[in-house]
Design a protein around this motif. Structure first.
Motif, PDB file in Angstrom:
ATOM      1  N   LYS A 357       0.969  -1.227  -0.021  1.00 54.65           N
ATOM      2  CA  LYS A 357      -0.034  -0.004   0.083  1.00 54.65           C
ATOM      3  C   LYS A 357       0.920   1.320  -0.007  1.00 54.65           C
ATOM      4  O   LYS A 357       0.539   2.173  -0.718  1.00 54.65           O
ATOM      5  CB  LYS A 357      -0.957  -0.075   1.223  1.00 54.65           C
ATOM      6  CG  LYS A 357      -1.937  -1.178   1.265  1.00 54.65           C
ATOM      7  CD  LYS A 357      -2.870  -1.190   2.602  1.00 54.65           C
ATOM      8  CE  LYS A 357      -3.902  -2.263   2.354  1.00 54.65           C
ATOM      9  NZ  LYS A 357      -4.711  -2.279   3.627  1.00 54.65           N
ATOM     10  N   TYR A 358       1.837   1.242   0.683  1.00 56.50           N
ATOM     11  CA  TYR A 358       2.927   2.377   0.766  1.00 56.50           C
ATOM     12  C   TYR A 358       3.469   2.516  -0.592  1.00 56.50           C
ATOM     13  O   TYR A 358       3.740   3.647  -1.012  1.00 56.50           O
ATOM     14  CB  TYR A 358       3.913   2.088   2.032  1.00 56.50           C
ATOM     15  CG  TYR A 358       3.409   2.559   3.384  1.00 56.50           C
ATOM     16  CD1 TYR A 358       3.222   4.056   3.517  1.00 56.50           C
ATOM     17  CD2 TYR A 358       3.260   1.762   4.248  1.00 56.50           C
ATOM     18  CE1 TYR A 358       2.971   4.448   4.892  1.00 56.50           C
ATOM     19  CE2 TYR A 358       2.586   2.229   5.421  1.00 56.50           C
ATOM     20  CZ  TYR A 358       2.707   3.428   5.664  1.00 56.50           C
ATOM     21  OH  TYR A 358       2.047   3.887   7.049  1.00 56.50           O
ATOM     22  N   LEU A 359       3.969   1.325  -1.195  1.00 58.37           N
ATOM     23  CA  LEU A 359       4.412   1.366  -2.481  1.00 58.37           C
ATOM     24  C   LEU A 359       3.676   2.106  -3.528  1.00 58.37           C
ATOM     25  O   LEU A 359       3.954   2.844  -4.253  1.00 58.37           O
ATOM     26  CB  LEU A 359       4.959   0.134  -2.920  1.00 58.37           C
ATOM     27  CG  LEU A 359       5.727   0.187  -4.497  1.00 58.37           C
ATOM     28  CD1 LEU A 359       6.869   0.963  -4.391  1.00 58.37           C
ATOM     29  CD2 LEU A 359       6.069  -1.306  -4.470  1.00 58.37           C
ATOM     30  N   LEU A 360       2.382   1.763  -3.548  1.00 57.29           N
ATOM     31  CA  LEU A 360       1.200   2.135  -4.476  1.00 57.29           C
ATOM     32  C   LEU A 360       1.298   3.660  -4.192  1.00 57.29           C
ATOM     33  O   LEU A 360       1.201   4.666  -5.182  1.00 57.29           O
ATOM     34  CB  LEU A 360      -0.115   1.551  -4.015  1.00 57.29           C
ATOM     35  CG  LEU A 360      -1.300   2.267  -5.152  1.00 57.29           C
ATOM     36  CD1 LEU A 360      -1.083   2.042  -6.481  1.00 57.29           C
ATOM     37  CD2 LEU A 360      -2.546   1.549  -4.595  1.00 57.29           C
ATOM     38  N   CYS A 361       1.182   4.352  -3.056  1.00 56.65           N
ATOM     39  CA  CYS A 361       1.296   5.712  -2.609  1.00 56.65           C
ATOM     40  C   CYS A 361       2.361   6.305  -3.198  1.00 56.65           C
ATOM     41  O   CYS A 361       2.111   7.630  -3.660  1.00 56.65           O
ATOM     42  CB  CYS A 361       0.977   6.022  -1.130  1.00 56.65           C
ATOM     43  SG  CYS A 361      -0.419   5.488  -0.361  1.00 56.65           S
ATOM     44  N   HIS A 362       3.560   5.698  -3.204  1.00 60.56           N
ATOM     45  CA  HIS A 362       4.931   6.367  -3.804  1.00 60.56           C
ATOM     46  C   HIS A 362       4.648   6.388  -5.359  1.00 60.56           C
ATOM     47  O   HIS A 362       5.179   7.624  -5.703  1.00 60.56           O
ATOM     48  CB  HIS A 362       5.914   5.392  -3.568  1.00 60.56           C
ATOM     49  CG  HIS A 362       7.246   5.548  -4.123  1.00 60.56           C
ATOM     50  ND1 HIS A 362       7.965   6.571  -3.775  1.00 60.56           N
ATOM     51  CD2 HIS A 362       7.737   4.936  -5.196  1.00 60.56           C
ATOM     52  CE1 HIS A 362       9.121   6.635  -4.766  1.00 60.56           C
ATOM     53  NE2 HIS A 362       8.840   5.791  -5.649  1.00 60.56           N
ATOM     54  N   LEU A 363       4.058   5.409  -5.862  1.00 54.23           N
ATOM     55  CA  LEU A 363       3.939   5.538  -7.443  1.00 54.23           C
ATOM     56  C   LEU A 363       3.216   6.726  -8.002  1.00 54.23           C
ATOM     57  O   LEU A 363       3.320   7.342  -9.103  1.00 54.23           O
ATOM     58  CB  LEU A 363       3.323   4.205  -8.078  1.00 54.23           C
ATOM     59  CG  LEU A 363       4.202   2.784  -7.673  1.00 54.23           C
ATOM     60  CD1 LEU A 363       3.731   1.680  -8.125  1.00 54.23           C
ATOM     61  CD2 LEU A 363       5.876   3.189  -8.265  1.00 54.23           C
ATOM     62  N   ILE A 364       1.861   7.116  -7.047  1.00 55.65           N
ATOM     63  CA  ILE A 364       1.112   8.096  -7.436  1.00 55.65           C
ATOM     64  C   ILE A 364       1.463   9.436  -6.887  1.00 55.65           C
ATOM     65  O   ILE A 364       0.639  10.429  -7.329  1.00 55.65           O
ATOM     66  CB  ILE A 364      -0.202   7.868  -7.175  1.00 55.65           C
ATOM     67  CG1 ILE A 364      -0.578   7.578  -5.683  1.00 55.65           C
ATOM     68  CG2 ILE A 364      -0.627   6.356  -8.085  1.00 55.65           C
ATOM     69  CD1 ILE A 364      -1.816   7.443  -5.486  1.00 55.65           C
ATOM     70  N   ALA A 365       2.749   9.641  -6.184  1.00 53.54           N
ATOM     71  CA  ALA A 365       3.069  10.797  -5.536  1.00 53.54           C
ATOM     72  C   ALA A 365       3.256  11.721  -6.649  1.00 53.54           C
ATOM     73  O   ALA A 365       4.330  11.358  -7.754  1.00 53.54           O
ATOM     74  CB  ALA A 365       4.058  10.613  -4.574  1.00 53.54           C
ATOM     75  N   ASN A 366       3.182  12.912  -6.421  1.00 50.86           N
ATOM     76  CA  ASN A 366       3.698  14.170  -7.394  1.00 50.86           C
ATOM     77  C   ASN A 366       3.968  15.241  -6.673  1.00 50.86           C
ATOM     78  O   ASN A 366       2.988  15.630  -5.836  1.00 50.86           O
ATOM     79  CB  ASN A 366       2.682  13.968  -8.649  1.00 50.86           C
ATOM     80  CG  ASN A 366       2.865  15.011  -9.890  1.00 50.86           C
ATOM     81  OD1 ASN A 366       3.959  15.313  -9.727  1.00 50.86           O
ATOM     82  ND2 ASN A 366       2.089  15.487 -10.239  1.00 50.86           N
ATOM     83  N   VAL A 367       4.820  16.332  -6.936  1.00 49.30           N
ATOM     84  CA  VAL A 367       5.006  17.611  -6.263  1.00 49.30           C
ATOM     85  C   VAL A 367       3.741  18.305  -6.998  1.00 49.30           C
ATOM     86  O   VAL A 367       4.008  18.562  -8.311  1.00 49.30           O
ATOM     87  CB  VAL A 367       6.250  18.158  -6.470  1.00 49.30           C
ATOM     88  CG1 VAL A 367       6.255  19.355  -5.910  1.00 49.30           C
ATOM     89  CG2 VAL A 367       7.156  17.253  -5.574  1.00 49.30           C
ATOM     90  N   TYR A 368       2.881  18.917  -6.252  1.00 51.83           N
ATOM     91  CA  TYR A 368       1.833  19.544  -6.791  1.00 51.83           C
ATOM     92  C   TYR A 368       2.023  21.437  -6.463  1.00 51.83           C
ATOM     93  O   TYR A 368       1.113  22.096  -6.945  1.00 51.83           O
ATOM     94  CB  TYR A 368       0.481  19.299  -6.282  1.00 51.83           C
ATOM     95  CG  TYR A 368       0.073  19.179  -4.940  1.00 51.83           C
ATOM     96  CD1 TYR A 368      -0.234  20.429  -4.178  1.00 51.83           C
ATOM     97  CD2 TYR A 368       0.431  18.374  -4.110  1.00 51.83           C
ATOM     98  CE1 TYR A 368      -0.559  20.443  -2.799  1.00 51.83           C
ATOM     99  CE2 TYR A 368       0.187  18.151  -2.676  1.00 51.83           C
ATOM    100  CZ  TYR A 368      -0.149  19.344  -2.089  1.00 51.83           C
ATOM    101  OH  TYR A 368      -0.530  19.387  -0.691  1.00 51.83           O
ATOM    102  N   GLY A 369       3.108  21.529  -5.322  1.00 49.79           N
ATOM    103  CA  GLY A 369       3.139  22.698  -4.821  1.00 49.79           C
ATOM    104  C   GLY A 369       4.212  23.230  -3.908  1.00 49.79           C
ATOM    105  O   GLY A 369       4.874  22.122  -3.613  1.00 49.79           O
ATOM    106  N   ARG A 370       4.450  24.225  -3.732  1.00 51.23           N
ATOM    107  CA  ARG A 370       5.517  24.543  -2.780  1.00 51.23           C
ATOM    108  C   ARG A 370       5.104  25.529  -1.538  1.00 51.23           C
ATOM    109  O   ARG A 370       4.541  26.643  -1.903  1.00 51.23           O
ATOM    110  CB  ARG A 370       6.828  24.905  -3.412  1.00 51.23           C
ATOM    111  CG  ARG A 370       7.310  23.672  -4.196  1.00 51.23           C
ATOM    112  CD  ARG A 370       8.807  24.254  -5.029  1.00 51.23           C
ATOM    113  NE  ARG A 370       9.036  23.283  -5.917  1.00 51.23           N
ATOM    114  CZ  ARG A 370       9.851  22.488  -5.641  1.00 51.23           C
ATOM    115  NH1 ARG A 370      10.557  22.168  -4.464  1.00 51.23           N
ATOM    116  NH2 ARG A 370      10.363  21.220  -6.566  1.00 51.23           N
TER     117      ARG A 370
END
Length: 629
Positions: A357-370
């Motif tokens: 489950k953590y790996l799936l979250c890692h695969l869809i992670a994306n920097v969307y702002g700062r």
């Protein structure tokens, strides 16, 4: 397809016609014309692509497209934007456009008046572009399959001796010397087959010297790719519009006029006395090789259209209507698809269901702002207790590369850490930016194999590389070395660290694996997934991951109030059990779990699931014996 105006095979003819028209506001007639012709994605598929066609199969001066990353930006280049041509037979003069071409041309019995007051000098930006680093094979193949153009081999136009051509940059008359369209392995047989050669001995000698110089460059061409082993054409892209909108590492699809004239290559001592150059600047041989390589190695592309890409996933459309349709199709099979994907990841992680489950979250992670220095949306993961074999990292990376669009496997060996360049560095001798492994496009997944780190000592470069990796993981920034100063460039790189113990690198989430499987043959173990990883299943997974990465996200008032109440309650009972960092990590995990369900707003169930997962993970971490100091 066009029949009267063949804008793909003869774009320069149309550009010449359009150059006489006044500019409509901020949009040039050329850009407006081609924007209308290529308004739909379907129309673009009729334009040949440099990415999936050999250069010798593309027609010179035709319209092509190129999907790439901007690796370097050169100084502005001055050229003849308009020049006067005189007909020697009639004495009449007329103006011609020099835009979107490298060579100023005129017809038979015509000469270019270099002293005319009507000539106009203009400037354009030159971008050194490379194929998107780490782009997956399935991405390349998908784009190639979408193309409606089947390229054919064209005879080289460089073997025909032409008169009345001038280099637009040097403003010096040149004769096109015969040269092979690819790296020459034999001299051109000019004069064979009974034809009478019109070459003088001096011209023949010069042609042979040029061929040998190009041949020497072809042996070990320095195409400055960020990642070792990369393939594909590098390209010098000439940009005429909105030059301030481009920056290093942007992913762009250019559509423009292909230029492969061999006279564009410059070598040391090629310039003769009397040559007149707009910018009289002394160039080193290294700078000549970098800025004017043979076009058979690095073709030129004069961009008429530039499309900045948010991603390179060919399965996720750009238009809102098409994206909604794709989303609805995936949502219809989401439950079964997600469950099957999680089972694949669980198998790859040796039977650890929670880690999947953590790996799936890692695969869809994306920097969307700062927010200030913090990059929002990043989610680097460190899996420990992994098999003590680099083969495991290779097999895991191979599996993930079949799902994500861009990826790279970095073996963290002492040799790699001490010798490889991680951060880009300015080379003032060649006047170019030397690439590094961390000069990557947004949304690149990098798998770091720390198991390969053997006992030994890191040298100064190795320590800097460790620091560079840490900065990317913590702050999503890469420091570029300009010798006299250093400058940080923002990045969007997802790091997955595979290690035996806890990594020496930082991470957003540390997950000790609880392996239920201990396979003696890792390769055979991973091959058990082959029956599941069908083309249809992988296509759905790639679409699903791509959609999840780019979904909008927000919190409803109900969920927001529940989260606030839980935070206050946990802090009241035990302030140490919920620090600010813990709370931020919990919010990030909730967001990713919601996106994994293709929901733009989390439910209370999602929030509670995130709390359970984090509690289980922290319990695992607490059970690890502390390291002895």
């Amino acid at each position: 397809m066009p029949s009267i105006e063949d804008w793909i095979n003869n774009p320069l003819g149309i550009i010449q016609t359009l150059s006489d028209k006044p500019q409509d506001g901020d949009c040039s007639p050329v850009r407006k014309y081609f924007s209308e012709k290529l308004a739909s994605r379907s129309a673009l598929t009729w334009v040949p692509s440099l990415n999936d066609s050999s250069l010798h199969n593309l027609k010179a001066n035709s319209l092509v497209r190129y999907r790439c990353m901007i690796q370097d930006m050169y100084d502005p280049e001055f050229y003849l934007g308009k020049y006067e041509v005189k007909d020697t037979a009639t004495g009449n003069t007329f103006m011609r456009s020099g835009k979107y071409k490298d060579i100023a041309e005129c017809g038979a019995n015509q000469t270019i008046d270099m002293d005319s007051r009507n000539n106009v000098t203009m400037d354009r930006m030159t971008l050194y572009c490379v194929p998107v680093p780490g782009e997956a094979e399935w991405v390349k193949q998908s784009y190639a399959d979408m193309s409606k153009v089947k390229t054919h081999s064209y005879p080289s136009t460089s073997t025909t001796r032409a008169r009345g051509k001038r280099n637009l940059e040097d403003e010096t008359e040149v004769s096109e010397e015969p040269m092979e369209s690819q790296c020459p392995d034999a001299e051109s047989k000019n004069g064979d087959n009974g034809a009478i050669s019109m070459e003088t001995e001096e011209e023949k000698s010069k042609r042979q010297q040029t061929a040998r110089k190009v041949d020497g460059l072809c042996e070990k061409p320095d195409l400055n790719f960020p990642l070792p082993g990369e393939k594909g054409p590098a390209c010098l892209v000439k940009v005429y519009d909105d030059i301030d909108k481009f920056k290093v590492n942007d992913i762009v699809e250019f559509v423009g006029v292909l230029s492969v004239d061999p006279s564009l290559a410059r070598f040391q001592n090629d310039r003769e006395e009397g040559d007149s150059v707009i910018n009289v600047v002394e160039e080193t041989p290294e700078e000549m090789n970098a800025h004017a390589p043979p076009p058979s190695l690095v073709p030129r592309l004069h961009a008429v259209l530039c499309n900045h890409l948010k991603h390179v996933n060919p399965l996720v459309p750009d238009s809102v209507e098409d994206k909604i349709q794709v989303l609805e199709n995936i949502q219809g099979v989401l439950t079964a698809l997600k469950q099957e994907l999680l089972s694949v990841l669980e198998h790859a992680l040796l039977g650890d269901k929670m880690a999947a489950k953590y790996l799936l979250c890692h695969l869809i992670a994306n920097v969307y702002g700062r927010a200030d220095a913090m990059a929002l949306g990043k989610f680097s993961v460190n899996f420990s207790n992994c098999p003590r074999s680099s083969l495991y990292s290779e097999l895991l990376h191979h599996l993930l590369s079949n799902i994500v669009t861009q990826s790279h496997l970095l073996h963290m060996s002492l040799e790699n850490m001490n010798k490889l360049p991680f951060s880009p560095k300015k080379d003032y001798t060649a006047n170019r930016l030397r690439s590094g492994i961390l000069q990557l496009a947004d949304q690149t997944n990098i798998t770091i194999n720390e198991i390969a780190l053997e006992p030994g000592q890191l040298d100064v470069n190795g320590v800097k590389n460790i620091q560079s990796l840490g900065n990317v993981i913590n702050w999503q920034k890469v420091e570029y070395d300009f010798e006299f100063h250093r400058q940080e460039f923002q990045s969007n790189i997802s790091a997955l660290i595979v290690s035996e113990g806890r990594s020496i690198l930082p991470s957003d989430c540390f997950v000790p694996l609880q392996c239920k499987e201990q396979p003696s043959d890792l390769r055979s173990y991973f091959q058990q997934l082959d029956s599941i990883l069908t083309d249809d299943f992988l296509t759905k997974c790639r679409t699903y991951i791509g959609l999840a990465k780019h979904m909008d996200y927000g919190l409803s008032d109900e969920v927001q109030k529940k989260i606030q109440d839980d935070f206050v309650s946990l802090r009241k009972d035990d302030p140490k059990s919920m620090t600010v960092d813990d709370f931020h990590a919990l919010l990030s995990l909730t967001r990713l779990l919601s996106l994994s369900d293709l929901k733009s707003c989390p439910t209370l169930e999602t929030w509670n699931m995130a709390k359970v997962m984090e509690n289980c993970r922290k319990q695992r971490v607490a059970e690890i014996p502390e390291r002895r100091t």
